[in-house]
Design an enzyme around this catalytic site. Structure first.
Site, PDB file in Angstrom:
ATOM      1  N   LYS A   1       0.953  -1.010  -0.240  1.00  0.00           N
ATOM      2  CA  LYS A   1      -0.303  -0.152   0.120  1.00  0.00           C
ATOM      3  C   LYS A   1       0.983   1.873   0.077  1.00  0.00           C
ATOM      4  O   LYS A   1       0.466   2.055  -0.846  1.00  0.00           O
ATOM      5  CB  LYS A   1      -0.955  -0.058   1.394  1.00  0.00           C
ATOM      6  CG  LYS A   1      -1.777  -1.419   1.731  1.00  0.00           C
ATOM      7  CD  LYS A   1      -2.194  -1.919  -0.460  1.00  0.00           C
ATOM      8  CE  LYS A   1      -2.950  -2.987   0.316  1.00  0.00           C
ATOM      9  NZ  LYS A   1      -3.679  -3.370  -0.800  1.00  0.00           N
TER      10      LYS A   1
ATOM     11  N   LYS B   1      -4.310  10.631   7.392  1.00  0.00           N
ATOM     12  CA  LYS B   1      -5.233  11.797   7.753  1.00  0.00           C
ATOM     13  C   LYS B   1      -6.362  10.453   8.046  1.00  0.00           C
ATOM     14  O   LYS B   1      -7.040  10.391   6.871  1.00  0.00           O
ATOM     15  CB  LYS B   1      -4.956  13.086   6.941  1.00  0.00           C
ATOM     16  CG  LYS B   1      -6.639  13.370   7.372  1.00  0.00           C
ATOM     17  CD  LYS B   1      -6.698  14.952   6.533  1.00  0.00           C
ATOM     18  CE  LYS B   1      -7.710  15.820   6.598  1.00  0.00           C
ATOM     19  NZ  LYS B   1      -7.507  16.057   7.599  1.00  0.00           N
TER      20      LYS B   1
ATOM     21  N   ARG C   1      -7.414  -6.545 -10.413  1.00  0.00           N
ATOM     22  CA  ARG C   1      -8.216  -7.467 -10.755  1.00  0.00           C
ATOM     23  C   ARG C   1      -9.132  -7.510 -11.468  1.00  0.00           C
ATOM     24  O   ARG C   1      -9.338  -5.753 -11.728  1.00  0.00           O
ATOM     25  CB  ARG C   1      -8.150  -8.451  -9.905  1.00  0.00           C
ATOM     26  CG  ARG C   1      -9.060  -7.874  -8.742  1.00  0.00           C
ATOM     27  CD  ARG C   1      -9.708  -8.398  -7.514  1.00  0.00           C
ATOM     28  NE  ARG C   1     -10.389  -7.907  -6.904  1.00  0.00           N
ATOM     29  CZ  ARG C   1     -10.380  -6.473  -5.848  1.00  0.00           C
ATOM     30  NH1 ARG C   1      -8.923  -7.018  -5.979  1.00  0.00           N
ATOM     31  NH2 ARG C   1     -11.100  -6.866  -5.326  1.00  0.00           N
TER      32      ARG C   1
HETATM   33  C1  MV4 Z   1      -9.737   5.199   5.935  1.00  0.00           C
HETATM   34  C2  MV4 Z   1     -11.147   5.602   6.253  1.00  0.00           C
HETATM   35  C3  MV4 Z   1     -10.692   7.011   6.604  1.00  0.00           C
HETATM   36  N1  MV4 Z   1      -9.505   7.334   6.553  1.00  0.00           N
HETATM   37  N2  MV4 Z   1      -8.630   5.704   5.269  1.00  0.00           N
HETATM   38  C4  MV4 Z   1     -11.275   0.835   5.237  1.00  0.00           C
HETATM   39  C5  MV4 Z   1     -10.657  -0.595   4.616  1.00  0.00           C
HETATM   40  C6  MV4 Z   1      -9.219   0.172   3.560  1.00  0.00           C
HETATM   41  N3  MV4 Z   1      -8.890  -0.276   2.714  1.00  0.00           N
HETATM   42  C7  MV4 Z   1      -9.221   1.166   3.790  1.00  0.00           C
HETATM   43  N4  MV4 Z   1     -11.020   1.921   5.146  1.00  0.00           N
HETATM   44  C8  MV4 Z   1     -10.720   2.568   5.372  1.00  0.00           C
HETATM   45  N5  MV4 Z   1      -9.473   3.633   5.355  1.00  0.00           N
HETATM   46  C9  MV4 Z   1      -9.446   6.930   5.675  1.00  0.00           C
HETATM   47  N6  MV4 Z   1      -7.375   7.629   5.640  1.00  0.00           N
HETATM   48  C10 MV4 Z   1     -11.855   4.377   6.115  1.00  0.00           C
HETATM   49  C11 MV4 Z   1     -11.692   3.307   6.062  1.00  0.00           C
HETATM   50  C12 MV4 Z   1     -13.468   2.653   6.006  1.00  0.00           C
HETATM   51  C13 MV4 Z   1     -13.596   2.328   4.768  1.00  0.00           C
HETATM   52  C14 MV4 Z   1     -13.413   2.166   3.493  1.00  0.00           C
HETATM   53  C15 MV4 Z   1     -14.141   1.847   2.500  1.00  0.00           C
HETATM   54  C16 MV4 Z   1     -15.578   2.006   2.630  1.00  0.00           C
HETATM   55  C17 MV4 Z   1     -16.063   0.904   3.869  1.00  0.00           C
HETATM   56  C18 MV4 Z   1     -15.315   1.460   5.482  1.00  0.00           C
HETATM   57  C19 MV4 Z   1     -15.351   1.564   5.757  1.00  0.00           C
HETATM   58  C20 MV4 Z   1     -14.654   1.273   7.073  1.00  0.00           C
HETATM   59  C21 MV4 Z   1     -13.862   2.040   7.172  1.00  0.00           C
END
Ligand code: MV4
Length: 447
Positions: A116, A201, A291
């Site tokens: 990542k 952030k 993918r």
């Molecule tokens: C985040 C975020 C808020 N701020 N990054 C969750 C899975 C991972 N692939 C990335 N995720 C998140 N990253 C920052 N900087 C909130 C989430 C997140 C989320 C993101 C996409 C769809 C659903 C989610 C549910 C909870 C938290």
């Protein structure tokens, strides 16, 4: 063009790939576990090979058995679908080392996007806006503190090799940084065998918006706009739509063109998806998926482009044959991922399907490998069907989705159809007014 393709997957996506192959005059080889001997992907394929016991490790993740099956049947290319080996760089490398074509990007591109931090650095250098955060894995707590001060609280500690929300911790103040890092690190270590973590952030109420791209081996790249995948529960998407109710045409063109230009400089090939968080009109790159995705049909419905056919053409070295100007996104599409689970408790409900009737009619598409008399095995993902609708407007798509859900008959097991029936009457959902946390609240209020 390939004469015979081995499909290294099961269920609806194996069928989806088989359909594209047969429309191109390509023979298909199915592989299956002992649990899937009666599966539809095996019945429809031209040939099939049993590759092991039900457990994914023994069959669908068994690279040696899959390569043997390709050798045995004379397939010259392998399509991995999604999940299983689709984002395994070592598998892609093995496929090519044995003289087969991997229908997907290069092992190097798969590998870098699995890291990542490396992916973010690469995208930032390519001019794509990324979430502000640390540029390297956290080594020193003092450095981490200073980084957090710079980006501002709250911050999110994330696993560098993570996924599915594991190894993620919020810190709302300097006092919480130390423990957030150690908890995230421990979780990352145990789940991903790699404890590298970094800071970002924290965005409190973003939408999850992803951009679909397609790149050939001649330097041509196009994008197909976005999919809104904000409706998730425990990091599982339940419903996706395209276009996003939150974007206007200018925002779509701007992020799409940035992404296309970046991907062209990457020298990427095949389909790819760039995932963004979108908040207050700003895009923040998070990850790139290398993918075909579960939700690719909503993009197909609004673009008229068969993305699996394009993957196969690109893998064979063919040029795209069209430009961005030739892509016209029309109407609105919504996909529901129907799973064999209780609609209120999400308790898995594998078992015998006594009766099955699929909805149909204008603008309705079902991607599924189930049939009346099929037994859903307990060993794999619980998704049994994708119901995809298309309409000229979002409202038309919603009305069509409602009647298609009402037409659907799946007897003998619990499914999440009732959840979707209730979701599509909700005012916020009908207004397109939701963020990534909205569905968890909705599901919580349901029971
Ligand atoms: C985040 C975020 C808020 N701020 N990054 C969750 C899975 C991972 N692939 C990335 N995720 C998140 N990253 C920052 N900087 C909130 C989430 C997140 C989320 C993101 C996409 C769809 C659903 C989610 C549910 C909870 C938290």
């Amino acid at each position: 063009m390939f004469e015979k393709i081995l499909i290294a997957n099961r269920g609806e996506i194996a069928l989806r790939i088989h359909r594209a192959c047969h429309e191109m005059g390509i023979q298909t080889v199915a592989v299956h576990s002992t649990a899937d001997a009666d599966a539809m992907h095996v019945r429809l394929a031209d040939e099939s090979v049993c590759i092991g016991e039900p457990a994914p490790r023994a069959s669908y993740l068994n690279a040696a058995a899959i390569l043997s099956a390709a050798e045995l049947t004379g397939a010259t290319a392998i399509h991995p679908g999604y999940g299983f080996l689709s984002e395994n760089a070592n598998f892609a490398e093995m496929v090519e080392a044995h003289g087969f074509t991997f229908i997907g990007p290069t092992p190097e591109h798969i590998r870098v996007m699995g890291d990542k931090l490396a992916a973010k650095a690469l995208m930032r250098d390519l001019g794509i806006p990324v979430v502000p955060g640390s540029e390297e894995a956290i080594e020193d707590i003092e450095v981490a503190m200073r980084t957090a001060e710079d980006i501002g609280y709250p911050v999110l500690v994330k696993a560098a090799h993570g996924g599915g929300g594991r190894g993620m911790r919020i810190a709302t103040s300097p006092q919480e940084i130390r423990s957030a890092i150690s908890i995230a690190r421990a979780e990352a270590e145990s789940h991903f065998k790699n404890g590298a973590v970094y800071l970002e952030k924290y965005l409190a109420k973003p939408r999850h918006i992803e951009i679909q791209i397609l790149a050939d081996t001649h330097g041509n790249v196009v994008h197909f706009g976005e999919r809104d995948c904000s409706l998730q529960r425990r990091h599982q998407k339940l419903l996706e739509e395209a276009p996003s109710p939150a974007l206007n045409a200018d925002q779509r063109a701007e992020i799409g063109n940035l992404v296309s230009a970046g991907v062209a400089n990457l020298g990427y090939r095949g389909v790819g998806t760039l995932e963004f968080l979108f908040e207050d009109g700003v895009f923040y790159f998070m990850e790139m998926n290398t993918r075909l995705q579960v939700e690719h049909p909503v993009t197909e419905m609004i673009s008229g482009v068969d993305l699996v056919r394009e993957q196969i053409r690109i893998a064979s070295g063919a040029p795209l044959g069209y430009y961005q100007n030739d892509i016209h996104l029309q109407g609105h599409s919504i996909e529901c991922r129907i799973t064999a689970e209780n609609a209120k408790t999400f308790t898995p409900s594998p078992g015998y399907i006594a009766d099955y009737h699929a909805p149909g009619g204008l603008g309705v598409r079902i991607d599924s490998a189930i049939y009346a008399g099929y037994t859903v095995p307990p060993y794999y993902d619980s998704m049994i069907a994708k119901l995809i609708v298309h309409g000229r407007t979002r409202n038309e798509a919603l009305m069509r989705l409602r009647r298609a859900l009402d037409e659907c008959v799946i007897d003998g097991i619990d499914t999440t159809i009732p959840l979707f029936q209730s979701l599509i009457t909700d005012r916020d959902f009908v207004n397109g007014d939701y963020d990534i946390h909205w569905l968890e609240r909705f599901v919580g209020l349901e029971d």
